[in-house]
Write a protein that holds these residues in place. Structure first.
Motif, PDB file in Angstrom:
ATOM      1  N   GLN A  28     -39.828 -11.242  -8.797  1.00  0.00           N
ATOM      2  CA  GLN A  28     -40.452 -10.745 -10.243  1.00  0.00           C
ATOM      3  C   GLN A  28     -42.004 -10.257  -9.520  1.00  0.00           C
ATOM      4  O   GLN A  28     -42.226  -8.499  -9.583  1.00  0.00           O
ATOM      5  N   ARG A  29     -42.270 -11.092  -8.429  1.00  0.00           N
ATOM      6  CA  ARG A  29     -43.541 -10.876  -7.939  1.00  0.00           C
ATOM      7  C   ARG A  29     -43.199  -9.532  -6.947  1.00  0.00           C
ATOM      8  O   ARG A  29     -43.811  -8.284  -7.066  1.00  0.00           O
ATOM      9  N   TYR A  30     -42.542  -9.188  -6.600  1.00  0.00           N
ATOM     10  CA  TYR A  30     -42.110  -7.854  -5.929  1.00  0.00           C
ATOM     11  C   TYR A  30     -42.047  -6.772  -6.556  1.00  0.00           C
ATOM     12  O   TYR A  30     -42.524  -5.772  -6.011  1.00  0.00           O
ATOM     13  N   ILE A  31     -41.495  -7.063  -7.798  1.00  0.00           N
ATOM     14  CA  ILE A  31     -41.167  -5.942  -8.439  1.00  0.00           C
ATOM     15  C   ILE A  31     -43.218  -5.439  -8.961  1.00  0.00           C
ATOM     16  O   ILE A  31     -42.405  -4.010  -9.301  1.00  0.00           O
ATOM     17  N   TYR A  32     -42.864  -6.230  -9.385  1.00  0.00           N
ATOM     18  CA  TYR A  32     -44.346  -5.813 -10.167  1.00  0.00           C
ATOM     19  C   TYR A  32     -45.244  -5.089  -9.047  1.00  0.00           C
ATOM     20  O   TYR A  32     -45.938  -4.238  -9.154  1.00  0.00           O
ATOM     21  N   LEU A  33     -45.251  -5.969  -7.568  1.00  0.00           N
ATOM     22  CA  LEU A  33     -45.686  -4.985  -6.263  1.00  0.00           C
ATOM     23  C   LEU A  33     -45.814  -3.795  -6.327  1.00  0.00           C
ATOM     24  O   LEU A  33     -46.274  -2.888  -5.578  1.00  0.00           O
ATOM     25  N   GLU A  34     -44.261  -3.698  -6.408  1.00  0.00           N
ATOM     26  CA  GLU A  34     -43.860  -1.909  -6.036  1.00  0.00           C
ATOM     27  C   GLU A  34     -44.161  -0.888  -7.379  1.00  0.00           C
ATOM     28  O   GLU A  34     -44.446  -0.048  -6.885  1.00  0.00           O
ATOM     29  N   LYS A  35     -44.018  -1.268  -8.035  1.00  0.00           N
ATOM     30  CA  LYS A  35     -44.382  -0.644  -9.423  1.00  0.00           C
ATOM     31  C   LYS A  35     -45.862  -0.461  -9.339  1.00  0.00           C
ATOM     32  O   LYS A  35     -45.926   1.020  -9.870  1.00  0.00           O
ATOM     33  N   GLY A  36     -46.790  -0.935  -9.727  1.00  0.00           N
ATOM     34  CA  GLY A  36     -47.651  -1.222  -8.932  1.00  0.00           C
ATOM     35  C   GLY A  36     -48.257  -0.389  -8.091  1.00  0.00           C
ATOM     36  O   GLY A  36     -49.516   1.079  -8.011  1.00  0.00           O
ATOM     37  N   LYS A  38     -46.322   2.429  -6.482  1.00  0.00           N
ATOM     38  CA  LYS A  38     -46.292   3.428  -7.382  1.00  0.00           C
ATOM     39  C   LYS A  38     -46.886   4.073  -7.932  1.00  0.00           C
ATOM     40  O   LYS A  38     -47.448   5.478  -8.051  1.00  0.00           O
ATOM     41  N   GLY A  39     -46.956   3.773  -9.130  1.00  0.00           N
ATOM     42  CA  GLY A  39     -48.281   3.900 -10.190  1.00  0.00           C
ATOM     43  C   GLY A  39     -49.971   4.153  -8.943  1.00  0.00           C
ATOM     44  O   GLY A  39     -50.394   5.599  -9.272  1.00  0.00           O
ATOM     45  N   GLU A  40     -50.418   3.436  -8.121  1.00  0.00           N
ATOM     46  CA  GLU A  40     -51.351   4.297  -7.650  1.00  0.00           C
ATOM     47  C   GLU A  40     -50.855   5.344  -6.436  1.00  0.00           C
ATOM     48  O   GLU A  40     -52.049   6.067  -6.186  1.00  0.00           O
ATOM     49  N   TYR A  82     -67.739   6.509 -10.818  1.00  0.00           N
ATOM     50  CA  TYR A  82     -65.625   5.485 -11.524  1.00  0.00           C
ATOM     51  C   TYR A  82     -64.937   5.026 -11.280  1.00  0.00           C
ATOM     52  O   TYR A  82     -64.488   4.807  -9.626  1.00  0.00           O
ATOM     53  N   LEU A  83     -64.748   3.921 -12.151  1.00  0.00           N
ATOM     54  CA  LEU A  83     -63.456   3.023 -11.385  1.00  0.00           C
ATOM     55  C   LEU A  83     -62.308   3.400 -12.272  1.00  0.00           C
ATOM     56  O   LEU A  83     -62.576   3.201 -13.517  1.00  0.00           O
ATOM     57  N   LEU A  84     -61.463   3.920 -11.394  1.00  0.00           N
ATOM     58  CA  LEU A  84     -59.535   4.567 -12.140  1.00  0.00           C
ATOM     59  C   LEU A  84     -58.690   3.217 -11.908  1.00  0.00           C
ATOM     60  O   LEU A  84     -58.632   2.543 -10.271  1.00  0.00           O
ATOM     61  N   GLU A  85     -57.992   2.535 -12.362  1.00  0.00           N
ATOM     62  CA  GLU A  85     -56.916   1.096 -12.692  1.00  0.00           C
ATOM     63  C   GLU A  85     -56.231   1.952 -13.461  1.00  0.00           C
ATOM     64  O   GLU A  85     -55.883   2.260 -14.412  1.00  0.00           O
ATOM     65  N   SER A  86     -54.226   1.770 -12.162  1.00  0.00           N
ATOM     66  CA  SER A  86     -53.748   2.789 -13.152  1.00  0.00           C
ATOM     67  C   SER A  86     -53.174   1.634 -13.198  1.00  0.00           C
ATOM     68  O   SER A  86     -52.769   0.090 -12.717  1.00  0.00           O
ATOM     69  N   LYS A  87     -52.012   2.215 -14.121  1.00  0.00           N
ATOM     70  CA  LYS A  87     -51.319   1.614 -14.670  1.00  0.00           C
ATOM     71  C   LYS A  87     -49.631   1.842 -15.114  1.00  0.00           C
ATOM     72  O   LYS A  87     -49.531   2.882 -16.039  1.00  0.00           O
ATOM     73  N   TYR A  88     -48.839   1.759 -14.726  1.00  0.00           N
ATOM     74  CA  TYR A  88     -47.505   2.098 -14.302  1.00  0.00           C
ATOM     75  C   TYR A  88     -45.931   1.372 -15.004  1.00  0.00           C
ATOM     76  O   TYR A  88     -45.618   1.040 -15.083  1.00  0.00           O
ATOM     77  N   THR A 142     -49.537   5.700 -15.456  1.00  0.00           N
ATOM     78  CA  THR A 142     -49.378   6.965 -14.922  1.00  0.00           C
ATOM     79  C   THR A 142     -47.632   7.304 -15.168  1.00  0.00           C
ATOM     80  O   THR A 142     -47.173   7.976 -14.210  1.00  0.00           O
ATOM     81  N   HIS A 143     -47.084   6.594 -16.118  1.00  0.00           N
ATOM     82  CA  HIS A 143     -45.749   6.299 -16.447  1.00  0.00           C
ATOM     83  C   HIS A 143     -45.217   7.594 -17.236  1.00  0.00           C
ATOM     84  O   HIS A 143     -45.999   7.083 -18.582  1.00  0.00           O
ATOM     85  N   SER A 144     -44.828   8.529 -17.287  1.00  0.00           N
ATOM     86  CA  SER A 144     -44.316   9.739 -17.145  1.00  0.00           C
ATOM     87  C   SER A 144     -43.451   8.739 -18.936  1.00  0.00           C
ATOM     88  O   SER A 144     -44.031   9.327 -19.999  1.00  0.00           O
ATOM     89  N   GLU A 145     -43.482   7.793 -19.304  1.00  0.00           N
ATOM     90  CA  GLU A 145     -42.213   6.828 -20.221  1.00  0.00           C
ATOM     91  C   GLU A 145     -43.322   6.151 -20.974  1.00  0.00           C
ATOM     92  O   GLU A 145     -42.516   4.889 -21.712  1.00  0.00           O
ATOM     93  N   PHE A 146     -44.246   6.277 -20.732  1.00  0.00           N
ATOM     94  CA  PHE A 146     -45.447   5.498 -21.379  1.00  0.00           C
ATOM     95  C   PHE A 146     -46.153   5.708 -22.915  1.00  0.00           C
ATOM     96  O   PHE A 146     -46.176   7.317 -23.313  1.00  0.00           O
TER      97      PHE A 146
END
Length: 221
Positions: A28-36, A38-40, A82-88, A142-146
């Motif tokens: 799950q840690r790996y999946i979390y990092l991959e998604k993060g 991708k969002g960046e 500006y500080l931008l934090e992406s959330k996928y 950043t996710h289109s389905e959010f």
């Protein structure tokens, strides 16, 4: 001007190398990092049309009095950072009495907490070095389905269908890079840490790893 381009995080790079050769102890840690990541990358793509004069620093890792914090994207304008934090994140969420929950009612961590912490620590860091800049922090989903129900109008967030208006807002800023902004950028780049002391890598034995060539496309042996 991009002063620090985005790179694959060392932890994710390591897990990508190990995953085809062993069973990761925390998949799950790996999946979390991959998604993060991708969002960046999506955030980077959205801001490619940024034309205002500014400095861009991706993933600065900073330390304020032994408090480490990392920012997905920092934009330095003439008077404001500006500080931008992406959330996928994907799916439906809602806010209930200042608590963030999934549509099924499960409470999740407020994504604003990390950003607020980074803003506070950066402000202290700037004060320590006698640099006066205002700071604005924004979550960028950043996710289109959010989708977020009950979002208050003043929530410091940008949703996928708002990114063009947000970009237009940035491009309308009256900004010019001078000695003051150059000095700030140089200081932040000098303070950037290459290694996060809190990063943990899985234990492995070279002789127990699966051997072979990994496919560049599907990352399997």
């Amino acid at each position: 001007m991009i002063l620090k381009p985005r790179e694959v995080p060392t932890e994710l790079k390591t897990l990508r190398l190990l995953r085809p050769r062993m069973n990761l102890p925390d998949e799950q840690r790996y999946i979390y990092l991959e998604k993060g990541f991708k969002g960046e990358q999506q955030l980077d793509a959205w801001l490619e049309d940024l034309t205002t004069d500014c400095f861009v620093i991706n993933d600065p890792l900073l330390n304020q009095n032994r408090n480490f914090f990392q920012i997905d994207k920092m934009l330095i304008f003439q008077e404001t950072i500006y500080l931008l934090e992406s959330k996928y994140s994907k799916g439906d969420f809602f806010i209930d009495d200042d608590k963030w929950k999934t549509i099924s009612g499960i409470e999740i961590q407020d994504p604003q907490l990390q950003l607020k912490r980074s803003e506070t620590l950066l402000r202290k860091l700037l004060q320590q070095h006698r640099m006066n800049f205002s700071i604005e922090s924004t979550l960028v989903f950043t996710h289109s389905e959010f989708y977020l129900y009950n979002a208050p109008p003043k929530l410091p967030a940008v949703f996928p269908n708002q990114i063009h208006r947000f970009l237009e807002k940035l491009n309308r800023l009256d900004s010019k890079m001078t000695y003051k902004q150059n000095k700030l950028a140089e200081k932040l780049l000098a303070l950037h840490l290459d290694k996060n002391p809190h990063t943990q890598f899985p234990d492995y034995d070279y002789h127990e790893l699966k051997k072979g060539v990994v496919c560049v496309s599907c990352r399997s042996l």
